[in-house]
Motif scaffolding. Sequence first.
Motif, mmCIF file in Angstrom:
data_model
loop_
_atom_site.group_PDB
_atom_site.id
_atom_site.type_symbol
_atom_site.label_atom_id
_atom_site.label_comp_id
_atom_site.label_asym_id
_atom_site.label_seq_id
_atom_site.Cartn_x
_atom_site.Cartn_y
_atom_site.Cartn_z
ATOM 1 N N VAL A 281 0.847 -1.202 0.000
ATOM 2 C CA VAL A 281 0.000 0.000 0.000
ATOM 3 C C VAL A 281 0.880 1.249 0.000
ATOM 4 O O VAL A 281 0.624 2.205 -0.735
ATOM 5 N N PHE A 282 1.939 1.243 0.787
ATOM 6 C CA PHE A 282 2.882 2.356 0.855
ATOM 7 C C PHE A 282 3.479 2.639 -0.521
ATOM 8 O O PHE A 282 3.527 3.782 -0.971
ATOM 9 N N ASP A 283 3.920 1.602 -1.202
ATOM 10 C CA ASP A 283 4.523 1.767 -2.526
ATOM 11 C C ASP A 283 3.510 2.287 -3.549
ATOM 12 O O ASP A 283 3.851 3.119 -4.395
ATOM 13 N N LYS A 284 2.272 1.819 -3.480
ATOM 14 C CA LYS A 284 1.231 2.296 -4.402
ATOM 15 C C LYS A 284 0.946 3.781 -4.203
ATOM 16 O O LYS A 284 0.513 4.454 -5.125
ATOM 17 N N ALA A 285 1.168 4.279 -3.006
ATOM 18 C CA ALA A 285 0.882 5.682 -2.688
ATOM 19 C C ALA A 285 2.047 6.610 -3.015
ATOM 20 O O ALA A 285 1.985 7.805 -2.734
ATOM 21 N N ALA A 286 3.101 6.108 -3.635
ATOM 22 C CA ALA A 286 4.290 6.930 -3.911
ATOM 23 C C ALA A 286 3.963 8.172 -4.732
ATOM 24 O O ALA A 286 4.456 9.264 -4.441
ATOM 25 N N THR A 287 3.134 8.036 -5.736
ATOM 26 C CA THR A 287 2.804 9.181 -6.592
ATOM 27 C C THR A 287 2.064 10.255 -5.814
ATOM 28 O O THR A 287 2.404 11.439 -5.924
ATOM 29 N N ILE A 288 1.090 9.860 -5.011
ATOM 30 C CA ILE A 288 0.348 10.889 -4.263
ATOM 31 C C ILE A 288 1.210 11.492 -3.165
ATOM 32 O O ILE A 288 1.065 12.666 -2.851
ATOM 33 N N ARG A 289 2.129 10.717 -2.586
ATOM 34 C CA ARG A 289 3.045 11.283 -1.597
ATOM 35 C C ARG A 289 3.944 12.320 -2.248
ATOM 36 O O ARG A 289 4.152 13.412 -1.710
ATOM 37 N N LYS A 290 4.472 12.015 -3.435
ATOM 38 C CA LYS A 290 5.340 12.956 -4.143
ATOM 39 C C LYS A 290 4.577 14.227 -4.522
ATOM 40 O O LYS A 290 5.071 15.341 -4.337
ATOM 41 N N GLN A 291 3.359 14.069 -5.046
ATOM 42 C CA GLN A 291 2.541 15.229 -5.416
ATOM 43 C C GLN A 291 2.218 16.096 -4.209
ATOM 44 O O GLN A 291 2.104 17.319 -4.327
ATOM 45 N N ALA A 292 2.103 15.483 -3.035
ATOM 46 C CA ALA A 292 1.781 16.219 -1.811
ATOM 47 C C ALA A 292 2.981 16.966 -1.239
ATOM 48 O O ALA A 292 2.814 17.867 -0.428
ATOM 49 N N GLY A 293 4.205 16.582 -1.647
ATOM 50 C CA GLY A 293 5.381 17.294 -1.162
ATOM 51 C C GLY A 293 6.456 16.455 -0.518
ATOM 52 O O GLY A 293 7.471 16.981 -0.056
ATOM 53 N N GLU A 294 6.281 15.142 -0.476
ATOM 54 C CA GLU A 294 7.341 14.293 0.074
ATOM 55 C C GLU A 294 8.487 14.237 -0.933
ATOM 56 O O GLU A 294 8.270 14.041 -2.121
ATOM 57 N N ARG A 295 9.713 14.431 -0.461
ATOM 58 C CA ARG A 295 10.878 14.477 -1.345
ATOM 59 C C ARG A 295 11.778 13.254 -1.227
ATOM 60 O O ARG A 295 12.438 12.865 -2.176
ATOM 61 N N SER A 296 11.830 12.660 -0.057
ATOM 62 C CA SER A 296 12.608 11.442 0.143
ATOM 63 C C SER A 296 12.079 10.747 1.390
ATOM 64 O O SER A 296 11.367 11.359 2.191
ATOM 65 N N TYR A 297 12.417 9.462 1.531
ATOM 66 C CA TYR A 297 11.934 8.733 2.707
ATOM 67 C C TYR A 297 12.899 7.609 3.059
ATOM 68 O O TYR A 297 13.706 7.171 2.240
ATOM 69 N N GLN A 298 12.750 7.169 4.286
ATOM 70 C CA GLN A 298 13.406 5.957 4.773
ATOM 71 C C GLN A 298 12.361 5.182 5.550
ATOM 72 O O GLN A 298 11.555 5.777 6.274
ATOM 73 N N VAL A 299 12.350 3.877 5.391
ATOM 74 C CA VAL A 299 11.478 3.007 6.172
ATOM 75 C C VAL A 299 12.381 2.122 7.015
ATOM 76 O O VAL A 299 13.289 1.476 6.494
ATOM 77 N N LEU A 300 12.136 2.132 8.316
ATOM 78 C CA LEU A 300 12.942 1.352 9.248
ATOM 79 C C LEU A 300 12.010 0.518 10.126
ATOM 80 O O LEU A 300 10.818 0.812 10.220
ATOM 81 N N LYS A 301 12.565 -0.489 10.753
ATOM 82 C CA LYS A 301 11.765 -1.292 11.679
ATOM 83 C C LYS A 301 12.482 -1.378 13.019
ATOM 84 O O LYS A 301 13.693 -1.181 13.105
ATOM 85 N N TYR A 302 11.713 -1.654 14.031
ATOM 86 C CA TYR A 302 12.301 -1.893 15.343
ATOM 87 C C TYR A 302 13.089 -3.203 15.287
ATOM 88 O O TYR A 302 12.720 -4.136 14.567
ATOM 89 N N GLU A 303 14.144 -3.283 16.059
ATOM 90 C CA GLU A 303 15.048 -4.424 16.013
ATOM 91 C C GLU A 303 14.345 -5.759 16.243
ATOM 92 O O GLU A 303 14.604 -6.734 15.542
ATOM 93 N N HIS A 304 13.431 -5.816 17.215
ATOM 94 C CA HIS A 304 12.819 -7.090 17.574
ATOM 95 C C HIS A 304 11.332 -7.155 17.232
ATOM 96 O O HIS A 304 10.636 -8.038 17.724
ATOM 97 N N ASN A 305 10.861 -6.213 16.407
ATOM 98 C CA ASN A 305 9.451 -6.217 16.037
ATOM 99 C C ASN A 305 9.320 -5.763 14.582
ATOM 100 O O ASN A 305 9.274 -4.564 14.317
ATOM 101 N N PRO A 306 9.238 -6.686 13.644
ATOM 102 C CA PRO A 306 9.195 -6.320 12.226
ATOM 103 C C PRO A 306 7.933 -5.568 11.809
ATOM 104 O O PRO A 306 7.892 -4.998 10.726
#
Length: 93
Positions: free
Chosen positions: A19-44
């Motif tokens: 779902v996150f990847d599908k929303a890339a176009t609307i995120r970019k149009q809204a003003g997002e310029r770059s991102y990082q996705v991280l997870k907690y060490e012991h909770n994926p």
Amino acid sequence: MQYVLIIHEVEDYHAWKQVFDKAATIRKQAGERSYQVLKYEHNPNKIVHFSAWTSIEAAKTFFESPQLVQIRAEAGVKSPDFIYLEQLDSGTL
């Protein structure tokens, strides 16, 4: 540069990521310029989304929109925490 730090738990990371990847176009149009996705060490399924935006106002408008509330529900997001940040300094060591 302005940034948004979002911390949330998801039901299933892989389903959320689709779902996150599908929303890339609307995120970019809204003003997002770059991102990082991280997870907690012991909770994926505990996800941190850190992104750079054109403005805090653009980010707030986007993340608080009814469209994004619906997208988060479809993605299985549980109680997101939004932290809006303005850069004061940066460097490389």
